[in-house]
Write a protein that holds these residues in place. Structure first.
Motif, PDB file in Angstrom:
ATOM      1  N   VAL A 153       0.740  -1.250   0.246  1.00  0.00           N
ATOM      2  CA  VAL A 153      -0.025   0.211  -0.043  1.00  0.00           C
ATOM      3  C   VAL A 153       1.123   1.552   0.787  1.00  0.00           C
ATOM      4  O   VAL A 153       1.861   1.143   0.618  1.00  0.00           O
ATOM      5  CB  VAL A 153      -0.925   0.134   0.906  1.00  0.00           C
ATOM      6  N   ILE A 154       0.809   2.017  -0.309  1.00  0.00           N
ATOM      7  CA  ILE A 154       0.757   3.250  -0.713  1.00  0.00           C
ATOM      8  C   ILE A 154       1.587   4.042   0.568  1.00  0.00           C
ATOM      9  O   ILE A 154       0.444   3.847   1.614  1.00  0.00           O
ATOM     10  CB  ILE A 154       0.800   4.423  -1.730  1.00  0.00           C
ATOM     11  N   SER A 155       2.562   3.735   1.487  1.00  0.00           N
ATOM     12  CA  SER A 155       2.646   4.443   2.365  1.00  0.00           C
ATOM     13  C   SER A 155       2.054   5.710   3.119  1.00  0.00           C
ATOM     14  O   SER A 155       1.605   5.811   4.922  1.00  0.00           O
ATOM     15  CB  SER A 155       4.295   4.799   2.935  1.00  0.00           C
ATOM     16  N   GLN A 156       1.719   6.751   2.088  1.00  0.00           N
ATOM     17  CA  GLN A 156       1.404   7.535   2.577  1.00  0.00           C
ATOM     18  C   GLN A 156      -0.493   7.322   2.479  1.00  0.00           C
ATOM     19  O   GLN A 156      -1.507   8.076   3.580  1.00  0.00           O
ATOM     20  CB  GLN A 156       0.988   9.154   1.748  1.00  0.00           C
ATOM     21  N   ARG A 157      -1.301   5.821   2.445  1.00  0.00           N
ATOM     22  CA  ARG A 157      -2.152   5.837   2.600  1.00  0.00           C
ATOM     23  C   ARG A 157      -2.683   5.780   4.393  1.00  0.00           C
ATOM     24  O   ARG A 157      -3.064   3.898   4.478  1.00  0.00           O
ATOM     25  CB  ARG A 157      -2.760   4.522   1.256  1.00  0.00           C
ATOM     26  N   THR A 158      -1.991   6.124   4.734  1.00  0.00           N
ATOM     27  CA  THR A 158      -2.313   6.199   6.181  1.00  0.00           C
ATOM     28  C   THR A 158      -3.994   5.018   7.046  1.00  0.00           C
ATOM     29  O   THR A 158      -4.120   4.593   7.355  1.00  0.00           O
ATOM     30  CB  THR A 158      -2.332   7.123   7.247  1.00  0.00           C
TER      31      THR A 158
END
Length: 172
Positions: free
Chosen positions: A123-128
């Motif tokens: 998952v893209i890390s910024q998509r917390t």
């Protein structure tokens, strides 16, 4: 609605579903989009065709009549590990439990089709918020990070230069 494996005749609808949920203004109707992080495409017909043709991969679709409402992709990595990706629910149907249904189905199919004992995803890390959603479904951060293919427009056009993937995993 019923779950089944995607077939070649599903390609146009499958492509449209994925693009509508991840990119552009249509994606903003749901909560799982990447439209603020990436422009361009999420995938293309050629990549989807490769997934359907590869015996180590499967795409599950949730069909309501002729309409595809959700999908998820599985890739057998060997050694008991299956990668799950492209978890997609049509934006108008998000927050109705279909994501949970697709994730559960992907886990069951990973065991049934490939004998998996472990499933992983990125998952893209910024998509917390999305990472937290997966954690509530039993996935755990592995501690591993992977680079985002920022120089390959087949995966989208980054709107920022710090994108990377977080790896999550779950024993099956």
């Amino acid at each position: 609605m019923h779950l089944e494996l995607a077939v070649a005749t599903d390609l146009p609808a499958l492509h449209s579903l994925v693009e509508s949920a991840y990119r552009g203004d249509s994606a903003r109707a749901g909560w799982t989009h990447e439209a603020d992080l990436l422009g361009g495409q999420r995938t293309d017909l050629a990549a989807l065709q490769i997934m359907l043709d590869d015996p180590a991969q499967r795409v599950l679709v949730l069909r309501d009549g002729d309409r595809l409402d959700a999908c998820v992709a599985l890739a057998n990595r060997g050694n008991g590990t299956v990668y799950v990706g492209m978890v997609t629910v049509a934006p108008r149907l998000q927050a109705r439990g279909l994501g949970r249904l697709m994730l559960s189905a992907s886990e069951e199919q990973a065991v049934r089709l490939f004998g998996a004992t472990r499933i992983e995803m990125t998952v893209i890390s910024q998509r917390t918020e999305l990472i937290a959603w997966y954690e509530r479904r039993g996935y755990r951060l592995s501690g591993e990070r992977r680079p985002f293919p920022a120089d390959d427009p087949r995966f989208g056009l980054p709107r920022r230069d710090d994108l990377e993937f977080t790896v999550l995993e779950k024993p099956l």
